[in-house]
Structures are given as C-alpha cells and as structure tokens.
Design a protein around this motif. Structure first.
Motif, PDB file in Angstrom:
ATOM      1  N   MET A  59      37.293 -60.081 -81.953  1.00  0.00           N
ATOM      2  CA  MET A  59      36.352 -60.745 -81.061  1.00  0.00           C
ATOM      3  C   MET A  59      35.011 -60.017 -81.018  1.00  0.00           C
ATOM      4  O   MET A  59      33.947 -60.649 -80.990  1.00  0.00           O
ATOM      5  CB  MET A  59      36.938 -60.839 -79.652  1.00  0.00           C
ATOM      6  CG  MET A  59      38.099 -61.814 -79.525  1.00  0.00           C
ATOM      7  SD  MET A  59      37.621 -63.510 -79.977  1.00  0.00           S
ATOM      8  CE  MET A  59      36.335 -63.816 -78.768  1.00  0.00           C
ATOM      9  N   GLY A  60      35.048 -58.690 -81.027  1.00  0.00           N
ATOM     10  CA  GLY A  60      33.806 -57.924 -81.024  1.00  0.00           C
ATOM     11  C   GLY A  60      32.989 -58.139 -82.285  1.00  0.00           C
ATOM     12  O   GLY A  60      31.758 -58.244 -82.226  1.00  0.00           O
ATOM     13  N   THR A  61      33.660 -58.210 -83.424  1.00  0.00           N
ATOM     14  CA  THR A  61      32.958 -58.478 -84.683  1.00  0.00           C
ATOM     15  C   THR A  61      32.313 -59.854 -84.672  1.00  0.00           C
ATOM     16  O   THR A  61      31.155 -60.026 -85.085  1.00  0.00           O
ATOM     17  CB  THR A  61      33.937 -58.374 -85.868  1.00  0.00           C
ATOM     18  OG1 THR A  61      34.527 -57.061 -85.879  1.00  0.00           O
ATOM     19  CG2 THR A  61      33.218 -58.605 -87.185  1.00  0.00           C
ATOM     20  N   ILE A  65      28.183 -60.800 -84.778  1.00  0.00           N
ATOM     21  CA  ILE A  65      27.575 -61.716 -85.741  1.00  0.00           C
ATOM     22  C   ILE A  65      26.867 -62.862 -85.023  1.00  0.00           C
ATOM     23  O   ILE A  65      25.725 -63.212 -85.349  1.00  0.00           O
ATOM     24  CB  ILE A  65      28.643 -62.254 -86.713  1.00  0.00           C
ATOM     25  CG1 ILE A  65      29.224 -61.105 -87.549  1.00  0.00           C
ATOM     26  CG2 ILE A  65      28.049 -63.316 -87.628  1.00  0.00           C
ATOM     27  CD1 ILE A  65      30.366 -61.527 -88.448  1.00  0.00           C
ATOM     28  N   CYS A  66      27.535 -63.443 -84.013  1.00  0.00           N
ATOM     29  CA  CYS A  66      26.939 -64.562 -83.281  1.00  0.00           C
ATOM     30  C   CYS A  66      25.686 -64.125 -82.519  1.00  0.00           C
ATOM     31  O   CYS A  66      24.668 -64.844 -82.495  1.00  0.00           O
ATOM     32  CB  CYS A  66      27.960 -65.150 -82.303  1.00  0.00           C
ATOM     33  SG  CYS A  66      29.369 -65.959 -83.091  1.00  0.00           S
ATOM     34  N   GLY A  67      25.741 -62.951 -81.911  1.00  0.00           N
ATOM     35  CA  GLY A  67      24.573 -62.461 -81.190  1.00  0.00           C
ATOM     36  C   GLY A  67      23.386 -62.220 -82.097  1.00  0.00           C
ATOM     37  O   GLY A  67      22.240 -62.536 -81.750  1.00  0.00           O
ATOM     38  N   ALA A  68      23.655 -61.668 -83.275  1.00  0.00           N
ATOM     39  CA  ALA A  68      22.567 -61.431 -84.220  1.00  0.00           C
ATOM     40  C   ALA A  68      21.989 -62.742 -84.744  1.00  0.00           C
ATOM     41  O   ALA A  68      20.782 -62.847 -84.986  1.00  0.00           O
ATOM     42  CB  ALA A  68      23.076 -60.575 -85.380  1.00  0.00           C
ATOM     43  N   MET A  69      22.843 -63.739 -84.930  1.00  0.00           N
ATOM     44  CA  MET A  69      22.360 -65.038 -85.369  1.00  0.00           C
ATOM     45  C   MET A  69      21.485 -65.683 -84.291  1.00  0.00           C
ATOM     46  O   MET A  69      20.449 -66.287 -84.589  1.00  0.00           O
ATOM     47  CB  MET A  69      23.544 -65.957 -85.701  1.00  0.00           C
ATOM     48  CG  MET A  69      24.316 -65.543 -86.941  1.00  0.00           C
ATOM     49  SD  MET A  69      23.293 -65.629 -88.428  1.00  0.00           S
ATOM     50  CE  MET A  69      24.493 -65.078 -89.655  1.00  0.00           C
ATOM     51  N   ILE A  70      21.880 -65.553 -83.021  1.00  0.00           N
ATOM     52  CA  ILE A  70      21.078 -66.098 -81.929  1.00  0.00           C
ATOM     53  C   ILE A  70      19.735 -65.378 -81.869  1.00  0.00           C
ATOM     54  O   ILE A  70      18.674 -66.007 -81.711  1.00  0.00           O
ATOM     55  CB  ILE A  70      21.826 -65.958 -80.589  1.00  0.00           C
ATOM     56  CG1 ILE A  70      23.056 -66.871 -80.569  1.00  0.00           C
ATOM     57  CG2 ILE A  70      20.903 -66.289 -79.415  1.00  0.00           C
ATOM     58  CD1 ILE A  70      23.909 -66.718 -79.331  1.00  0.00           C
ATOM     59  N   VAL A 198      29.865 -52.176 -88.027  1.00  0.00           N
ATOM     60  CA  VAL A 198      29.689 -52.923 -86.783  1.00  0.00           C
ATOM     61  C   VAL A 198      28.352 -52.592 -86.124  1.00  0.00           C
ATOM     62  O   VAL A 198      27.870 -53.339 -85.281  1.00  0.00           O
ATOM     63  CB  VAL A 198      30.857 -52.633 -85.813  1.00  0.00           C
ATOM     64  CG1 VAL A 198      30.678 -51.288 -85.129  1.00  0.00           C
ATOM     65  CG2 VAL A 198      30.989 -53.750 -84.782  1.00  0.00           C
ATOM     66  N   PHE A 199      27.732 -51.478 -86.518  1.00  0.00           N
ATOM     67  CA  PHE A 199      26.424 -51.146 -85.985  1.00  0.00           C
ATOM     68  C   PHE A 199      25.302 -51.896 -86.695  1.00  0.00           C
ATOM     69  O   PHE A 199      24.149 -51.845 -86.255  1.00  0.00           O
ATOM     70  CB  PHE A 199      26.171 -49.633 -86.101  1.00  0.00           C
ATOM     71  CG  PHE A 199      26.907 -48.826 -85.082  1.00  0.00           C
ATOM     72  CD1 PHE A 199      26.331 -48.504 -83.870  1.00  0.00           C
ATOM     73  CD2 PHE A 199      28.199 -48.380 -85.335  1.00  0.00           C
ATOM     74  CE1 PHE A 199      27.012 -47.762 -82.925  1.00  0.00           C
ATOM     75  CE2 PHE A 199      28.893 -47.637 -84.397  1.00  0.00           C
ATOM     76  CZ  PHE A 199      28.303 -47.323 -83.187  1.00  0.00           C
ATOM     77  N   ASN A 200      25.609 -52.578 -87.798  1.00  0.00           N
ATOM     78  CA  ASN A 200      24.574 -53.276 -88.561  1.00  0.00           C
ATOM     79  C   ASN A 200      23.866 -54.363 -87.759  1.00  0.00           C
ATOM     80  O   ASN A 200      22.658 -54.547 -87.917  1.00  0.00           O
ATOM     81  CB  ASN A 200      25.195 -53.876 -89.826  1.00  0.00           C
ATOM     82  CG  ASN A 200      24.154 -54.414 -90.769  1.00  0.00           C
ATOM     83  OD1 ASN A 200      23.493 -53.664 -91.482  1.00  0.00           O
ATOM     84  ND2 ASN A 200      23.998 -55.722 -90.807  1.00  0.00           N
ATOM     85  N   PRO A 201      24.572 -55.143 -86.889  1.00  0.00           N
ATOM     86  CA  PRO A 201      23.848 -56.151 -86.110  1.00  0.00           C
ATOM     87  C   PRO A 201      22.813 -55.589 -85.151  1.00  0.00           C
ATOM     88  O   PRO A 201      22.036 -56.352 -84.577  1.00  0.00           O
ATOM     89  CB  PRO A 201      24.973 -56.860 -85.329  1.00  0.00           C
ATOM     90  CG  PRO A 201      26.176 -56.683 -86.173  1.00  0.00           C
ATOM     91  CD  PRO A 201      26.037 -55.310 -86.753  1.00  0.00           C
ATOM     92  N   LEU A 202      22.790 -54.256 -84.942  1.00  0.00           N
ATOM     93  CA  LEU A 202      21.729 -53.672 -84.136  1.00  0.00           C
ATOM     94  C   LEU A 202      20.388 -53.693 -84.859  1.00  0.00           C
ATOM     95  O   LEU A 202      19.334 -53.534 -84.230  1.00  0.00           O
ATOM     96  CB  LEU A 202      22.082 -52.225 -83.761  1.00  0.00           C
ATOM     97  CG  LEU A 202      23.266 -52.025 -82.808  1.00  0.00           C
ATOM     98  CD1 LEU A 202      23.550 -50.552 -82.623  1.00  0.00           C
ATOM     99  CD2 LEU A 202      22.996 -52.690 -81.467  1.00  0.00           C
ATOM    100  N   MET A 203      20.411 -53.900 -86.182  1.00  0.00           N
ATOM    101  CA  MET A 203      19.180 -53.885 -86.956  1.00  0.00           C
ATOM    102  C   MET A 203      18.189 -54.943 -86.503  1.00  0.00           C
ATOM    103  O   MET A 203      16.993 -54.654 -86.379  1.00  0.00           O
ATOM    104  CB  MET A 203      19.480 -54.029 -88.447  1.00  0.00           C
ATOM    105  CG  MET A 203      18.236 -53.954 -89.327  1.00  0.00           C
ATOM    106  SD  MET A 203      18.598 -53.984 -91.079  1.00  0.00           S
ATOM    107  CE  MET A 203      19.310 -55.623 -91.242  1.00  0.00           C
ATOM    108  N   PRO A 204      18.615 -56.211 -86.248  1.00  0.00           N
ATOM    109  CA  PRO A 204      17.624 -57.192 -85.769  1.00  0.00           C
ATOM    110  C   PRO A 204      16.944 -56.787 -84.471  1.00  0.00           C
ATOM    111  O   PRO A 204      15.788 -57.144 -84.237  1.00  0.00           O
ATOM    112  CB  PRO A 204      18.459 -58.467 -85.592  1.00  0.00           C
ATOM    113  CG  PRO A 204      19.598 -58.309 -86.527  1.00  0.00           C
ATOM    114  CD  PRO A 204      19.919 -56.850 -86.508  1.00  0.00           C
ATOM    115  N   GLY A 233      29.469 -57.120 -77.935  1.00  0.00           N
ATOM    116  CA  GLY A 233      30.401 -57.130 -79.056  1.00  0.00           C
ATOM    117  C   GLY A 233      30.618 -55.755 -79.641  1.00  0.00           C
ATOM    118  O   GLY A 233      31.735 -55.392 -80.027  1.00  0.00           O
ATOM    119  N   LEU A 234      29.542 -54.969 -79.712  1.00  0.00           N
ATOM    120  CA  LEU A 234      29.647 -53.613 -80.242  1.00  0.00           C
ATOM    121  C   LEU A 234      30.601 -52.760 -79.416  1.00  0.00           C
ATOM    122  O   LEU A 234      31.499 -52.097 -79.960  1.00  0.00           O
ATOM    123  CB  LEU A 234      28.261 -52.975 -80.272  1.00  0.00           C
ATOM    124  CG  LEU A 234      28.193 -51.496 -80.669  1.00  0.00           C
ATOM    125  CD1 LEU A 234      28.702 -51.303 -82.091  1.00  0.00           C
ATOM    126  CD2 LEU A 234      26.765 -50.982 -80.533  1.00  0.00           C
TER     127      LEU A 234
END
Length: 264
Positions: A59-61, A65-70, A198-204, A233-234
């Motif tokens: 669920m966190g993953t 992904i969904c948060g970064a897409m938003i 899992v830290f990659n979505p912090l990039m945006p 999620g993180l």
C-alpha cells in the motif's frame, strides 16, 4: 552489469530531450513498483500479503506512486503568485513529445530497478561501497564514451566552456554518480532495494522546490496534495519494513545484517 547506471542516465537524458523534464520525472515514479516486483523475482523481498507488514509495503508503494503522479499531472489553483525565483534560464524551449521519449523513460526506470537489485546482491557479497562505486563509475565512463561516440561524432559538441555546459557534467559526475551511488551502496548493505527505491518519489517534491527557486516556475495545489500522499506512503513502507519479521537469507533488521560489513 555494473554499467546499468550509465544506461539509466543516458536513456533518461535522451528522454528529457525528446519530451520534457516534467514528463521524464513523472515516469521515474514507476521505479519503486518495478523495483519491488524485480526484488520479489530475485527473492530479495517477500510479498507476504497475509501479514500487516506485507500489506503496508504494498500500500505504501502504491501511495507513493499515486502521490507522485498527482504532484506531476494535477495542477489545481496556484498557491504562490509572487515572483521569488531566480530564473537562471533566459528562455524555456517548448518540448515536443514523441513516441520514443516515453519508451526511453520506461526503459531507464527498468534498468534502474534492475540496478538497485543487482547492487543489493553485490553489496551482500562485496560489502565495500567505495571500491564498488569506483568500479561502477569506471565501467559507466567506458560505456558512456562508446555511447557518445556512437550517436555524436561532431567534435565541436565535445567542447566545454566555463558555463552551465561545464557545471552540469561536473555535478552529474561528482554528485549524481559518485556520491549518490556510494550512499546507495551503503544503504544496500543494511537495507533492501525497495527501501532505497521508495525514496525516489520524493524527487518530484525536490524538483518542484528547485524549479520555483531556480526557474521561477509556479507552485500549484496539486504539488502540496501529492507531497502529502508521498510522505504518507513513504512512512507506511518504512513502518512495514520495521515490522517485517522475515528471517530469510536477505532479511534485514537483524544484528547480523548490520554487523556483516564489519565482520568480513
């Protein structure tokens, strides 16, 4: 396989050229999910959907992904209307998205996911992050030279002047490659590939802040909403990893895993 990082950077740079930085950054949000799937295939992660920890990691993953897409695709109302950025670029060139650009972005994420898992296997058998980083950089440099000579044989393009065309390669080589790979190699020794990816979505989030400060780009409500979902999620994944009770050969969180680099 040590030169996968070079392929990741080359394909990613070409994707930005063919599409845009925003689009390429959005595509990298596939990295945690791809890394998780490949880690399961490599038996570096256990799905364990029958446990709370396993459900939390999944669920966190998905939330990341969904948060970064938003954050990337949903704008909403503008939050900060004042001009506080430096706008270091004189102009912004329009980007024309092609079919090849998204394909290269996906391939870059796939290579990055494989690279994370391979570096985990490497760190288990060769727990020396500095020398392994040197090997990765050497093989990556050789591959990059071959790649560049194959696609660009105009020697005038190889000339670097003391401007952003010189600062960008220096930063990419010293920070984005040497420092980042060295830190990730250390993380792979004590954690798993999913923990790193899992830290990659912090990039945006960082891109949004840097774009506001350096490029004077607008900040929208979607950035705030996406950032909150990413952080939630993180921490959900980190909580799942902390509650993970796996005791396999690649289990983490035990004293032997943390002490292994010191015992060899």
């Amino acid at each position: 396989m040590l030169e996968l990082q070079s392929l990741v950077q080359n394909f990613y740079a070409e994707s930005i050229k063919l599409t845009s930085a925003t689009f390429a950054s959005a595509m990298t949000n596939l990295l945690p999910g791809l890394t998780f799937l490949i880690a399961i295939l490599f038996r570096l992660e256990n799905l364990m959907l029958n446990t709370i920890a396993g459900k939390a990691k999944v669920m966190g993953t998905i939330m990341g992904i969904c948060g970064a897409m938003i954050l990337t695709f949903y704008k909403g109302s503008e939050i900060l209307t004042s001009s506080a950025g430096l706008n270091i670029l004189e102009c912004n060139k329009p980007h024309h998205q092609s079919f090849l650009g998204p394909v290269l972005a996906i391939v870059s994420c796939l290579f990055a996911a494989f690279s994370f898992n391979i570096q985990k296997l490497l760190s288990d058998n060769y727990p020396y992050p500095y020398s392994s980083t040197a090997l990765i950089c050497v093989f990556g440099a050789i591959q990059s030279v071959v790649y560049a000579l194959t696609f660009d044989r105009d020697w005038s393009h190889w000339k670097l002047e003391f401007n952003i065309s010189l600062l960008v390669p220096l930063y990419a080589g010293l920070v984005a490659s040497v420092v980042v790979i060295c830190i990730m190699s250390w993380c792979f020794q004590v954690k798993s590939p999913l923990f790193v990816a899992v830290f990659n979505p912090l990039m945006p989030i960082i891109v949004a802040i840097a774009s506001k400060l350096l490029l004077d780009e607008k900040l929208y409500l979607g950035s705030i909403i996406g950032s909150v979902i990413i952080v939630c999620g993180l921490y959900l994944v980190l909580w799942g990893k902390a509650k993970d009770t796996t005791r396999g050969p690649h289990a983490e969180g035990t004293d032997m895993t943390l002490c292994r680099p010191l015992c060899r």
